[in-house]
Design a protein around this motif. Sequence first.
Motif: not given
Lengths: 142, 206
Positions: B166-175, B186-196
Motif C-alpha cells: 500500500v503506497d501511503h502519504s508519509a506526512a503526520l497530520v496535526l489535529v 513532512l519527512p524526514p521526521h526528526r524528534v528534536d525538531e518535531l518536539s520543539a
Amino acid sequence: MRCLHWLIAAASMLPLPLLACDGLALVQPWIREAPPGAAVMAGYGKLVNNGSKPVTIASISSPDFGSVEIHQSSMADGRMRMRRADPLTLAPGQSVELTPGGYHLMLMQTKQPLLAGRSHLLLHCADGDLAADFPVRAPASE
Amino acid sequence: MSIAKATIVGVIAALAALAGLLVATSMSGSKNIEIQTGTLLKQPRAIEAFQLSDTAGAVFDNARLQGHWSLLFAGFTYCPDVCPTTLAMLKGLKTRLDSAQTPVQVVFLSVDPQRDTPEKLERYVHYFSPDFIGATGSDAELEKLARSLSLVYAKVPGETPESYTVDHSAALVLVNPQGQVAGYFLPPHRVDELSADLQRVVREQG
C-alpha cells in the motif's frame, strides 16, 4: 586419468563456500526487531562487491521465513512506496546500503517469533551461496 | 460629490475594510507560528464526520480527536521498513513531549483493514507504546477520513493476491483540540525538531 575424473566428480559434490558469490560481502547485517506476531520483518546491512566481476543476487532464502526479497522504499510526491528490487546486480567495487527508508530485505511469512534472536539467510548467486548471520535487534538510534 | 470628497470616502472605506480584516484575523485565533518541520494551516480545516474502531473495539470518531492535540499517521502492519521507523520515532517524540508536559495523542491509522485485524493492529501499535491508538474501519470510512485529512493511499498488487503493498502519504497530520486539521509534518521526521515545533504550537495555540 580415471582417478582424476573421480577426483573432479567427488570435488564437484562438495559445497564450495569460498567460491560462491565471489567477491560479495555483507557488512554488519541486522534484522529490525518487530512486534510479536508481525508477518513481515526487514533486514539491513551493506552489500559490497570486492571482486573483479559483477555479482548478481538472484534470490535469497532462510529457514526462518517463507519468502525473502530485496525491496526498496522511496518517497515520491509525498507518498511512501515500496517495490521489489531483486535480482540485484553489483558492479565490481559497487556497494549498496540496505538501510531504513531505502533498500532492505523484505522478510515475509515469519515462521517463528524472532525477538532479540538471530536468523540465517542464504544469498543465492549464479556460482553458489553466501551465508549470512543476522542478529535481531532494535535500531541503534532507538 | 466632488472628486476630492469621493477620494476621501474611498480612502475611509478602504481603511475600514483593512481594519475589519485585521480584527477578523486576530479574532480567528490563527497566529503566524513559523515551524521548521512542516506547515501550519492559516485556517484550521474541519474533519467530515467519520466512524472507525480502535483496537479495543471502541468507536473512534471525531469526538476522539477533541479536547487534546493529536498526531495521525497512516500505514499498515505489513510495512516492515517505513512504518516501524516512523512509529519508533513517534515513541521517542511522545516520551519527549510527555516530559515537557505537552500531551499529544498518537494515532496509527491502518489503511489495510483487509489484513490488519484489530488483534494484529493492537500487537503492532502497542509494541511501540501502550499509549498509541490503532484505528481502522471500512474502506468507505477510511477513504472519507483520508480525504478530510488530505492523505492519499493506494493498494498496489503484488505477485500473489496476498502480497500487495500500500503506497501511503508519509506526512503526520496535526489535529487541534477542536478536532480540526491544524497542519502537517513532512519527512524526514526528526524528534528534536518535531518536539520543539509541537511544544511551540501547543503553547501558543493552547
